[in-house]
Design a protein around this motif. Sequence first.
Motif, PDB file in Angstrom:
ATOM      1  N   SER A 192       0.959  -1.197   0.129  1.00 43.75           N
ATOM      2  CA  SER A 192      -0.136   0.069   0.001  1.00 43.75           C
ATOM      3  C   SER A 192       0.817   1.144  -0.178  1.00 43.75           C
ATOM      4  O   SER A 192       1.813   1.478   0.812  1.00 43.75           O
ATOM      5  N   LEU A 193       0.474   2.338  -0.896  1.00 41.67           N
ATOM      6  CA  LEU A 193       1.226   3.553  -0.696  1.00 41.67           C
ATOM      7  C   LEU A 193       0.862   4.281   0.639  1.00 41.67           C
ATOM      8  O   LEU A 193       2.026   4.475   1.358  1.00 41.67           O
ATOM      9  N   GLU A 194      -0.051   3.943   0.900  1.00 38.88           N
ATOM     10  CA  GLU A 194      -0.676   5.038   2.146  1.00 38.88           C
ATOM     11  C   GLU A 194      -0.087   4.457   3.584  1.00 38.88           C
ATOM     12  O   GLU A 194       0.417   5.232   4.400  1.00 38.88           O
ATOM     13  N   TYR A 195       0.047   2.970   3.538  1.00 36.14           N
ATOM     14  CA  TYR A 195       0.491   2.431   4.781  1.00 36.14           C
ATOM     15  C   TYR A 195       1.808   1.702   4.768  1.00 36.14           C
ATOM     16  O   TYR A 195       2.442   1.933   5.811  1.00 36.14           O
ATOM     17  N   ASP A 196       2.302   1.294   3.677  1.00 34.18           N
ATOM     18  CA  ASP A 196       3.525   0.756   3.841  1.00 34.18           C
ATOM     19  C   ASP A 196       4.739   1.458   2.932  1.00 34.18           C
ATOM     20  O   ASP A 196       5.913   1.300   3.398  1.00 34.18           O
ATOM     21  N   PHE A 197       4.351   2.533   2.292  1.00 32.53           N
ATOM     22  CA  PHE A 197       5.445   3.218   1.661  1.00 32.53           C
ATOM     23  C   PHE A 197       5.665   4.503   2.067  1.00 32.53           C
ATOM     24  O   PHE A 197       6.691   5.147   2.509  1.00 32.53           O
ATOM     25  N   PHE A 198       4.465   5.573   2.201  1.00 29.33           N
ATOM     26  CA  PHE A 198       4.533   6.947   2.409  1.00 29.33           C
ATOM     27  C   PHE A 198       5.297   6.940   3.959  1.00 29.33           C
ATOM     28  O   PHE A 198       6.341   8.228   3.958  1.00 29.33           O
ATOM     29  N   PRO A 199       4.998   6.304   4.892  1.00 33.26           N
ATOM     30  CA  PRO A 199       5.437   6.625   6.287  1.00 33.26           C
ATOM     31  C   PRO A 199       7.062   6.308   6.272  1.00 33.26           C
ATOM     32  O   PRO A 199       7.734   6.735   7.131  1.00 33.26           O
ATOM     33  N   ARG A 200       7.507   5.382   5.207  1.00 27.89           N
ATOM     34  CA  ARG A 200       8.961   5.222   5.241  1.00 27.89           C
ATOM     35  C   ARG A 200       9.843   6.015   4.377  1.00 27.89           C
ATOM     36  O   ARG A 200      11.002   5.642   4.379  1.00 27.89           O
ATOM     37  N   ILE A 201       9.098   6.929   3.637  1.00 25.70           N
ATOM     38  CA  ILE A 201      10.021   7.982   2.896  1.00 25.70           C
ATOM     39  C   ILE A 201      10.119   9.339   3.292  1.00 25.70           C
ATOM     40  O   ILE A 201      10.392  10.321   2.673  1.00 25.70           O
ATOM     41  N   LEU A 202       9.784   9.426   4.693  1.00 25.44           N
ATOM     42  CA  LEU A 202       9.726  10.741   5.090  1.00 25.44           C
ATOM     43  C   LEU A 202      10.895  11.673   5.151  1.00 25.44           C
ATOM     44  O   LEU A 202      10.988  12.922   5.333  1.00 25.44           O
ATOM     45  N   ASP A 203      12.187  10.883   5.292  1.00 24.12           N
ATOM     46  CA  ASP A 203      13.462  11.620   5.090  1.00 24.12           C
ATOM     47  C   ASP A 203      13.799  11.989   3.721  1.00 24.12           C
ATOM     48  O   ASP A 203      14.719  12.751   3.565  1.00 24.12           O
ATOM     49  N   GLU A 204      13.004  11.663   2.695  1.00 18.29           N
ATOM     50  CA  GLU A 204      12.964  12.177   1.248  1.00 18.29           C
ATOM     51  C   GLU A 204      12.295  13.563   1.358  1.00 18.29           C
ATOM     52  O   GLU A 204      11.761  13.982   2.423  1.00 18.29           O
ATOM     53  N   LYS A 205      12.148  14.188   0.158  1.00 19.80           N
ATOM     54  CA  LYS A 205      11.616  15.345   0.358  1.00 19.80           C
ATOM     55  C   LYS A 205      10.318  15.416  -0.212  1.00 19.80           C
ATOM     56  O   LYS A 205       9.521  15.263  -1.165  1.00 19.80           O
ATOM     57  N   CYS A 206       9.192  15.017   0.745  1.00 16.51           N
ATOM     58  CA  CYS A 206       7.992  14.827   0.858  1.00 16.51           C
ATOM     59  C   CYS A 206       7.124  16.129   1.151  1.00 16.51           C
ATOM     60  O   CYS A 206       7.231  16.359   2.464  1.00 16.51           O
ATOM     61  N   TYR A 207       6.304  16.716   0.469  1.00 13.23           N
ATOM     62  CA  TYR A 207       5.608  17.694   0.699  1.00 13.23           C
ATOM     63  C   TYR A 207       4.184  17.766   0.537  1.00 13.23           C
ATOM     64  O   TYR A 207       3.633  16.794  -0.122  1.00 13.23           O
ATOM     65  N   GLY A 208       3.299  18.525   1.558  1.00 13.93           N
ATOM     66  CA  GLY A 208       1.861  18.440   1.521  1.00 13.93           C
ATOM     67  C   GLY A 208       1.209  19.716   0.730  1.00 13.93           C
ATOM     68  O   GLY A 208       1.860  20.810   1.175  1.00 13.93           O
ATOM     69  N   PHE A 209       0.469  19.619  -0.160  1.00 15.33           N
ATOM     70  CA  PHE A 209       0.039  21.098  -0.916  1.00 15.33           C
ATOM     71  C   PHE A 209      -1.450  20.999  -0.378  1.00 15.33           C
ATOM     72  O   PHE A 209      -2.321  20.065  -0.615  1.00 15.33           O
ATOM     73  N   LEU A 210      -1.804  22.178   0.336  1.00 15.46           N
ATOM     74  CA  LEU A 210      -3.182  22.229   1.103  1.00 15.46           C
ATOM     75  C   LEU A 210      -3.849  23.127  -0.009  1.00 15.46           C
ATOM     76  O   LEU A 210      -4.008  23.937  -0.526  1.00 15.46           O
ATOM     77  N   SER A 211      -5.108  22.405  -0.379  1.00 19.36           N
ATOM     78  CA  SER A 211      -6.102  22.981  -1.109  1.00 19.36           C
ATOM     79  C   SER A 211      -7.463  23.196  -0.343  1.00 19.36           C
ATOM     80  O   SER A 211      -7.621  22.579   0.751  1.00 19.36           O
ATOM     81  N   ALA A 212      -8.078  24.417  -0.634  1.00 19.93           N
ATOM     82  CA  ALA A 212      -9.024  24.744   0.149  1.00 19.93           C
ATOM     83  C   ALA A 212     -10.394  24.049  -0.366  1.00 19.93           C
ATOM     84  O   ALA A 212     -11.505  24.247   0.233  1.00 19.93           O
ATOM     85  N   ARG A 213     -10.249  23.425  -1.433  1.00 19.14           N
ATOM     86  CA  ARG A 213     -11.421  22.715  -2.196  1.00 19.14           C
ATOM     87  C   ARG A 213     -11.786  21.545  -1.369  1.00 19.14           C
ATOM     88  O   ARG A 213     -10.642  20.967  -0.515  1.00 19.14           O
ATOM     89  N   ARG A 214     -12.736  20.851  -1.623  1.00 22.57           N
ATOM     90  CA  ARG A 214     -13.313  19.663  -0.945  1.00 22.57           C
ATOM     91  C   ARG A 214     -12.928  18.468  -1.791  1.00 22.57           C
ATOM     92  O   ARG A 214     -12.592  18.591  -2.992  1.00 22.57           O
ATOM     93  N   PHE A 215     -13.214  17.448  -1.179  1.00 18.86           N
ATOM     94  CA  PHE A 215     -12.825  16.160  -2.103  1.00 18.86           C
ATOM     95  C   PHE A 215     -13.999  15.170  -1.662  1.00 18.86           C
ATOM     96  O   PHE A 215     -14.360  15.225  -0.526  1.00 18.86           O
ATOM     97  N   ILE A 216     -14.288  14.139  -2.459  1.00 14.25           N
ATOM     98  CA  ILE A 216     -15.140  13.023  -2.042  1.00 14.25           C
ATOM     99  C   ILE A 216     -14.471  11.797  -2.434  1.00 14.25           C
ATOM    100  O   ILE A 216     -13.801  11.465  -3.530  1.00 14.25           O
ATOM    101  N   ASP A 217     -14.754  10.713  -1.669  1.00  8.72           N
ATOM    102  CA  ASP A 217     -14.285   9.309  -1.824  1.00  8.72           C
ATOM    103  C   ASP A 217     -15.607   8.374  -2.097  1.00  8.72           C
ATOM    104  O   ASP A 217     -16.370   8.590  -1.199  1.00  8.72           O
ATOM    105  N   ILE A 218     -15.762   8.089  -3.383  1.00  9.65           N
ATOM    106  CA  ILE A 218     -17.138   7.321  -3.750  1.00  9.65           C
ATOM    107  C   ILE A 218     -16.981   5.865  -3.272  1.00  9.65           C
ATOM    108  O   ILE A 218     -17.910   5.188  -3.693  1.00  9.65           O
TER     109      ILE A 218
END
Length: 238
Positions: A192-218
């Motif tokens: 999984s990207l979310e559980y197995d990968f992203f938490p393990r690459i935080l020493d790399e240059k990982c950034y969060g872009f904050l949007s004021a818009r909403r999102f929906i998960d169908i």
Amino acid sequence: MNKNIDVVILCGGLGKRFRQIRSDCPKALAAIHQRTFLDILLEQIAHYGFKKAILCIGYKGQMIKDYYCGKTLPLEITYSKETRPLGTGGALKNAKGLINSKLFLVINGDTITSADLNSFVAFHIRKKAVMSMLLVRAKKSASLGNVKLNGQSQIIGFEEKVNREIPGLVNAGMYLMVSGIFKLMPRRRRFSLEYDFFPRILDEKCYGFLSARRFIDIGTPQGYREAISQPHQWHLKR
């Protein structure tokens, strides 16, 4: 600039929650009035000038291929097929050979946001990031998980699906990545990207872009009903 950025759409999941509503089709082909959900995603990325989409298909994937066979589309599409469930990370890794751009966009095939993708790309390039994640602010993030940023918008941690209703920044299921990120991925095929990968690459240059818009998960019954009831909110051309 976006015309040179390949887009990978992860639409091969089993959709177990979605099957409570519809069991006859994959989530990507769920009807949102006169269009499928995947139609809306493709329309969105074409609107921002992207020219190539790679659809990662698995569960009921042939239905997606049949649906688009012979259709005139606003951009080129190709398919990356998984013969068994690989998870979001495994599906992306499986599509590596079809990605020709040094920078590429990854989208979960069951989430949508009306965020400005031009601003997202500009942010990623300005930060010289390895991975940038699109974030939105949620009043209740317990079911979604929190993303922690420092003052420079660098991701410093994740708190996945905590058991308390608190506001926070949540992952909107859209990422920009450089091609070198594949070297950081696990050797195993399924992850999984979310559980197995992203938490393990935080020493790399990982950034969060904050949007004021909403999102929906169908992918959830509630999210699908919301998407049907408010199709106008995505501000996409008809």
